[in-house]
Design a protein around this motif. Structure first.
Motif, mmCIF file in Angstrom:
data_model
loop_
_atom_site.group_PDB
_atom_site.id
_atom_site.type_symbol
_atom_site.label_atom_id
_atom_site.label_comp_id
_atom_site.label_asym_id
_atom_site.label_seq_id
_atom_site.Cartn_x
_atom_site.Cartn_y
_atom_site.Cartn_z
ATOM 1 N N GLN A 44 0.830 -1.211 0.000
ATOM 2 C CA GLN A 44 0.000 0.000 0.000
ATOM 3 C C GLN A 44 0.861 1.255 0.000
ATOM 4 O O GLN A 44 0.529 2.245 -0.668
ATOM 5 C CB GLN A 44 -0.953 -0.010 1.193
ATOM 6 C CG GLN A 44 -2.043 -1.053 1.059
ATOM 7 C CD GLN A 44 -2.829 -1.259 2.343
ATOM 8 O OE1 GLN A 44 -2.599 -0.607 3.345
ATOM 9 N NE2 GLN A 44 -3.769 -2.196 2.299
ATOM 10 N N LEU A 45 1.972 1.230 0.738
ATOM 11 C CA LEU A 45 2.885 2.376 0.736
ATOM 12 C C LEU A 45 3.533 2.560 -0.633
ATOM 13 O O LEU A 45 3.570 3.669 -1.173
ATOM 14 C CB LEU A 45 3.971 2.189 1.804
ATOM 15 C CG LEU A 45 3.551 2.428 3.242
ATOM 16 C CD1 LEU A 45 4.618 1.909 4.200
ATOM 17 C CD2 LEU A 45 3.282 3.902 3.478
ATOM 18 N N GLU A 46 4.037 1.465 -1.202
ATOM 19 C CA GLU A 46 4.730 1.534 -2.488
ATOM 20 C C GLU A 46 3.806 1.930 -3.628
ATOM 21 O O GLU A 46 4.220 2.626 -4.558
ATOM 22 C CB GLU A 46 5.403 0.189 -2.787
ATOM 23 C CG GLU A 46 6.575 -0.098 -1.866
ATOM 24 C CD GLU A 46 7.110 -1.515 -1.989
ATOM 25 O OE1 GLU A 46 6.496 -2.348 -2.699
ATOM 26 O OE2 GLU A 46 8.152 -1.798 -1.360
ATOM 27 N N GLY A 48 1.222 3.871 -3.416
ATOM 28 C CA GLY A 48 0.635 5.202 -3.208
ATOM 29 C C GLY A 48 -0.755 5.147 -2.593
ATOM 30 O O GLY A 48 -1.360 6.192 -2.319
ATOM 31 N N THR A 50 -1.696 4.270 0.389
ATOM 32 C CA THR A 50 -1.733 4.829 1.743
ATOM 33 C C THR A 50 -1.846 6.343 1.697
ATOM 34 O O THR A 50 -2.671 6.945 2.395
ATOM 35 C CB THR A 50 -0.481 4.406 2.540
ATOM 36 O OG1 THR A 50 -0.468 2.985 2.630
ATOM 37 C CG2 THR A 50 -0.486 5.003 3.933
ATOM 38 N N ARG A 51 -1.045 6.976 0.856
ATOM 39 C CA ARG A 51 -1.088 8.442 0.739
ATOM 40 C C ARG A 51 -2.458 8.901 0.244
ATOM 41 O O ARG A 51 -3.032 9.841 0.783
ATOM 42 C CB ARG A 51 0.009 8.931 -0.193
ATOM 43 C CG ARG A 51 0.026 10.443 -0.348
ATOM 44 C CD ARG A 51 1.236 10.916 -1.122
ATOM 45 N NE ARG A 51 1.372 12.272 -1.493
ATOM 46 C CZ ARG A 51 0.872 13.359 -0.955
ATOM 47 N NH1 ARG A 51 0.110 13.286 0.068
ATOM 48 N NH2 ARG A 51 1.104 14.563 -1.417
ATOM 49 N N ARG A 52 -2.981 8.253 -0.790
ATOM 50 C CA ARG A 52 -4.294 8.637 -1.316
ATOM 51 C C ARG A 52 -5.365 8.506 -0.235
ATOM 52 O O ARG A 52 -6.233 9.381 -0.083
ATOM 53 C CB ARG A 52 -4.662 7.769 -2.523
ATOM 54 C CG ARG A 52 -3.877 8.096 -3.780
ATOM 55 C CD ARG A 52 -4.413 7.360 -4.997
ATOM 56 N NE ARG A 52 -4.338 5.907 -4.883
ATOM 57 C CZ ARG A 52 -3.271 5.182 -5.220
ATOM 58 N NH1 ARG A 52 -2.168 5.774 -5.672
ATOM 59 N NH2 ARG A 52 -3.297 3.861 -5.113
ATOM 60 N N SER A 53 -5.301 7.432 0.527
ATOM 61 C CA SER A 53 -6.288 7.188 1.563
ATOM 62 C C SER A 53 -6.203 8.243 2.669
ATOM 63 O O SER A 53 -7.222 8.769 3.118
ATOM 64 C CB SER A 53 -6.074 5.789 2.147
ATOM 65 O OG SER A 53 -6.970 5.551 3.195
ATOM 66 N N ILE A 54 -4.995 8.549 3.103
ATOM 67 C CA ILE A 54 -4.827 9.536 4.173
ATOM 68 C C ILE A 54 -5.282 10.913 3.725
ATOM 69 O O ILE A 54 -5.951 11.639 4.477
ATOM 70 C CB ILE A 54 -3.360 9.552 4.655
ATOM 71 C CG1 ILE A 54 -3.055 8.255 5.413
ATOM 72 C CG2 ILE A 54 -3.078 10.765 5.539
ATOM 73 C CD1 ILE A 54 -1.591 8.068 5.742
ATOM 74 N N VAL A 55 -4.950 11.292 2.507
ATOM 75 C CA VAL A 55 -5.372 12.595 1.985
ATOM 76 C C VAL A 55 -6.897 12.670 1.919
ATOM 77 O O VAL A 55 -7.510 13.653 2.342
ATOM 78 C CB VAL A 55 -4.727 12.861 0.598
ATOM 79 C CG1 VAL A 55 -5.372 14.049 -0.099
ATOM 80 C CG2 VAL A 55 -3.223 13.080 0.757
ATOM 81 N N CYS A 76 -10.788 3.189 0.639
ATOM 82 C CA CYS A 76 -9.464 3.336 1.261
ATOM 83 C C CYS A 76 -8.373 2.517 0.573
ATOM 84 O O CYS A 76 -7.193 2.743 0.838
ATOM 85 C CB CYS A 76 -9.522 2.967 2.736
ATOM 86 S SG CYS A 76 -9.732 1.194 3.049
#
Length: 145
Positions: A44-46, A48, A50-55, A76
């Motif tokens: 999920q980090l690699e 992207g 995680t970033r999309r979900s957090i934003v 998510c």
């Protein structure tokens, strides 16, 4: 920052969960589950995700968009199988009853309660507002402008 606010305003700070309950909810139950979870997190980090979900989560929180938050699992990119759904249930639904119990107990002691919980504990039929309303609390959404 909430604890700092509480101390500054001389509020009594009480945990609604024990460290043991949080540990049981947050940590994998077995080595195999740990390996799977770490692999999924890295993917999920690699990718992207995680970033999309957090934003998106932060934007929904900022707007007070409860519908968007209630549908977190759909967008998510973190719930792709039954194991993920069970993890979300363990992290949220399974803990909300205990959080509601703690808030209810403090109220029954005659205390005013200001509870700080994660935003995903606030949505859905098993979210804290729904559980507290079912116990007879008058739950009212307050929108800050």
């Amino acid at each position: 920052s909430l604890a700092g606010f509480g101390r500054t305003t001389q509020m009594r700070i009480v945990s609604l969960e024990t460290p043991e309950l949080q540990k049981a909810a947050l940590l994998p139950a077995s080595d195999a589950e740990s390996v799977t979870m770490v692999a999924q997190m890295l993917e999920q980090l690699e990718s992207g995700a995680t970033r999309r979900s957090i934003v998106r989560l932060a934007a929904a929180w900022e707007r007070g968009d409860l519908d968007e938050l209630a549908n977190y699992e759909r967008w998510c990119e973190c719930v792709v199988g039954d194991d993920d759904r069970l993890l979300m249930k363990r992290l949220l639904d399974d803990r909300n009853g205990g959080l509601a119990d703690g808030i209810d107990a403090l109220h029954r002691e005659g205390r005013r309660v200001f509870a700080g919980v994660g935003v995903l504990h606030m949505v859905g039929p098993k979210g804290l507002p729904a559980l507290l309303a079912a116990r007879g609390f008058q739950v009212e959404r307050v929108a800050l402008q």
